[in-house]
Write a protein that holds these residues in place. Structure first.
Motif, PDB file in Angstrom:
ATOM      1  N   ILE A  37       0.826  -1.215   0.000  1.00  0.00           N
ATOM      2  CA  ILE A  37       0.000   0.000   0.000  1.00  0.00           C
ATOM      3  C   ILE A  37       0.857   1.260   0.000  1.00  0.00           C
ATOM      4  O   ILE A  37       0.483   2.280  -0.591  1.00  0.00           O
ATOM      5  N   SER A  38       2.003   1.223   0.638  1.00  0.00           N
ATOM      6  CA  SER A  38       2.829   2.434   0.772  1.00  0.00           C
ATOM      7  C   SER A  38       3.166   3.067  -0.572  1.00  0.00           C
ATOM      8  O   SER A  38       3.044   4.298  -0.733  1.00  0.00           O
ATOM      9  N   PRO A  39       3.610   2.302  -1.581  1.00  0.00           N
ATOM     10  CA  PRO A  39       3.880   2.949  -2.876  1.00  0.00           C
ATOM     11  C   PRO A  39       2.643   3.609  -3.475  1.00  0.00           C
ATOM     12  O   PRO A  39       2.737   4.704  -4.038  1.00  0.00           O
ATOM     13  N   LEU A  40       1.487   2.930  -3.344  1.00  0.00           N
ATOM     14  CA  LEU A  40       0.263   3.531  -3.876  1.00  0.00           C
ATOM     15  C   LEU A  40      -0.087   4.812  -3.125  1.00  0.00           C
ATOM     16  O   LEU A  40      -0.460   5.827  -3.733  1.00  0.00           O
ATOM     17  N   ALA A  41       0.045   4.756  -1.794  1.00  0.00           N
ATOM     18  CA  ALA A  41      -0.244   5.948  -0.996  1.00  0.00           C
ATOM     19  C   ALA A  41       0.738   7.068  -1.303  1.00  0.00           C
ATOM     20  O   ALA A  41       0.369   8.247  -1.418  1.00  0.00           O
ATOM     21  N   ALA A  42       2.013   6.693  -1.467  1.00  0.00           N
ATOM     22  CA  ALA A  42       3.011   7.708  -1.789  1.00  0.00           C
ATOM     23  C   ALA A  42       2.748   8.317  -3.165  1.00  0.00           C
ATOM     24  O   ALA A  42       2.866   9.534  -3.356  1.00  0.00           O
ATOM     25  N   TRP A  43       2.403   7.448  -4.119  1.00  0.00           N
ATOM     26  CA  TRP A  43       2.099   7.955  -5.469  1.00  0.00           C
ATOM     27  C   TRP A  43       0.888   8.885  -5.458  1.00  0.00           C
ATOM     28  O   TRP A  43       0.880   9.935  -6.091  1.00  0.00           O
ATOM     29  N   PHE A  44      -0.153   8.488  -4.699  1.00  0.00           N
ATOM     30  CA  PHE A  44      -1.362   9.329  -4.620  1.00  0.00           C
ATOM     31  C   PHE A  44      -1.045  10.661  -3.944  1.00  0.00           C
ATOM     32  O   PHE A  44      -1.465  11.728  -4.425  1.00  0.00           O
ATOM     33  N   SER A  45      -0.279  10.624  -2.854  1.00  0.00           N
ATOM     34  CA  SER A  45       0.079  11.867  -2.160  1.00  0.00           C
ATOM     35  C   SER A  45       0.930  12.761  -3.051  1.00  0.00           C
ATOM     36  O   SER A  45       0.732  13.984  -3.107  1.00  0.00           O
ATOM     37  N   TYR A  46       1.848  12.138  -3.788  1.00  0.00           N
ATOM     38  CA  TYR A  46       2.693  12.922  -4.685  1.00  0.00           C
ATOM     39  C   TYR A  46       1.862  13.572  -5.795  1.00  0.00           C
ATOM     40  O   TYR A  46       2.082  14.732  -6.152  1.00  0.00           O
ATOM     41  N   SER A  47       0.897  12.840  -6.346  1.00  0.00           N
ATOM     42  CA  SER A  47       0.064  13.376  -7.420  1.00  0.00           C
ATOM     43  C   SER A  47      -0.738  14.574  -6.936  1.00  0.00           C
ATOM     44  O   SER A  47      -0.815  15.609  -7.608  1.00  0.00           O
ATOM     45  N   HIS A  50       1.700  17.418  -6.163  1.00  0.00           N
ATOM     46  CA  HIS A  50       2.254  17.975  -7.399  1.00  0.00           C
ATOM     47  C   HIS A  50       1.228  18.832  -8.135  1.00  0.00           C
ATOM     48  O   HIS A  50       1.557  19.902  -8.656  1.00  0.00           O
ATOM     49  N   LYS A  51      -0.021  18.381  -8.170  1.00  0.00           N
ATOM     50  CA  LYS A  51      -1.076  19.148  -8.840  1.00  0.00           C
ATOM     51  C   LYS A  51      -1.315  20.479  -8.135  1.00  0.00           C
ATOM     52  O   LYS A  51      -1.429  21.535  -8.773  1.00  0.00           O
ATOM     53  N   THR A  52      -1.356  20.427  -6.804  1.00  0.00           N
ATOM     54  CA  THR A  52      -1.564  21.665  -6.044  1.00  0.00           C
ATOM     55  C   THR A  52      -0.385  22.614  -6.224  1.00  0.00           C
ATOM     56  O   THR A  52      -0.556  23.824  -6.429  1.00  0.00           O
ATOM     57  N   THR A  53       0.824  22.049  -6.171  1.00  0.00           N
ATOM     58  CA  THR A  53       2.017  22.880  -6.351  1.00  0.00           C
ATOM     59  C   THR A  53       2.050  23.501  -7.742  1.00  0.00           C
ATOM     60  O   THR A  53       2.399  24.677  -7.909  1.00  0.00           O
ATOM     61  N   ARG A  54       1.680  22.725  -8.748  1.00  0.00           N
ATOM     62  CA  ARG A  54       1.669  23.237 -10.114  1.00  0.00           C
ATOM     63  C   ARG A  54       0.673  24.378 -10.245  1.00  0.00           C
ATOM     64  O   ARG A  54       0.967  25.399 -10.906  1.00  0.00           O
ATOM     65  N   ARG A  55      -0.499  24.283  -9.646  1.00  0.00           N
ATOM     66  CA  ARG A  55      -1.495  25.350  -9.722  1.00  0.00           C
ATOM     67  C   ARG A  55      -1.000  26.606  -9.025  1.00  0.00           C
ATOM     68  O   ARG A  55      -1.213  27.726  -9.504  1.00  0.00           O
ATOM     69  N   ILE A  56      -0.318  26.417  -7.880  1.00  0.00           N
ATOM     70  CA  ILE A  56       0.212  27.578  -7.157  1.00  0.00           C
ATOM     71  C   ILE A  56       1.335  28.229  -7.958  1.00  0.00           C
ATOM     72  O   ILE A  56       1.447  29.468  -8.023  1.00  0.00           O
ATOM     73  N   GLU A  57       2.179  27.407  -8.594  1.00  0.00           N
ATOM     74  CA  GLU A  57       3.251  27.961  -9.427  1.00  0.00           C
ATOM     75  C   GLU A  57       2.670  28.729 -10.614  1.00  0.00           C
ATOM     76  O   GLU A  57       3.194  29.784 -11.000  1.00  0.00           O
TER      77      GLU A  57
END
Length: 207
Positions: A37-47, A50-57
């Motif tokens: 589960i950890s890789p899936l959770a990490a991938w979901f958290s990263y996505s 990343h989306k929020t960071t991209r919108r702020i940038e």
């Protein structure tokens, strides 16, 4: 359940063994689940991050563009969270700022045009008054020193020229009054017929 045929010590040992077995199996399942589960959770958290960071940038870049004078910059609103609300507020602010800047620019152009018109008017009036004043002064200076010796015909001609130039100055001043009435929306126009031959002949005669 305790079986009567098996000694109590043996049964206790089996219970302990099974308990540890179940315990270690549970730990193994938990660890295995975490590993899966950890890789899936990490991938979901990263996505999400990343989306929020991209919108702020993107928002930060739009603000920078606006600071450099690009008032037409806009942001595509994504989602319905706080960042989306911030994007929408930015777009509204950009629209209002662009409209205000446009209105100020138009007012500036009007003021600049009025100032230029005033400068042109001052130059035109100065030019229009300079010629008749110079003519009047020239004739009067000449007559002041040679009045008795001036023939009546020439004297009348020069006095007529002085009178004509004086009327020209009066007309220029009346034009200024007319312009002031135009600015106050109180201008009344009167059309009159004129004899161009007489006007041109008088100018040639004076010059």
């Amino acid at each position: 359940s305790i079986t009567p045929d098996i000694p109590a010590d043996t049964q206790f040992t089996q219970i302990v063994i099974w308990s540890f077995t179940i315990f270690f199996i549970s730990i193994g399942l938990v660890i295995g689940g975490l590993i899966l589960i950890s890789p899936l959770a990490a991938w979901f958290s990263y996505s999400v991050a990343h989306k929020t960071t991209r919108r702020i940038e993107t928002l930060s870049k739009a603000v920078s563009n606006m600071q450099h004078g690009d008032l037409e910059t806009r942001i595509a609103v994504e989602g319905k969270d706080e960042v989306a609300q911030l994007q929408n507020d930015f777009n509204q602010m950009a629209i209002e700022l662009q409209e205000s800047t446009k209105a100020l620019k138009e007012e500036k152009e009007k003021v600049t045009s009025l100032l230029q018109s005033q400068r042109n008017l001052t130059a035109d009036v100065s030019h229009e008054l300079r010629t008749p004043i110079a003519t009047v002064i020239g004739y009067l200076d000449e007559l002041a020193g040679h009045w008795p010796d001036t023939p009546p015909e020439e004297l009348n001609h020069k006095l007529d020229s002085v009178l004509y130039e004086s009327n020209r100055m009066k007309a220029s001043l009346n034009d200024l009054l007319t312009l002031s009435q135009t600015g106050a929306n109180k201008l009344s126009i009167q059309l009159l017929s004129v004899d161009l031959n007489s006007i041109v002949g008088s100018i040639v005669d004076r010059l």
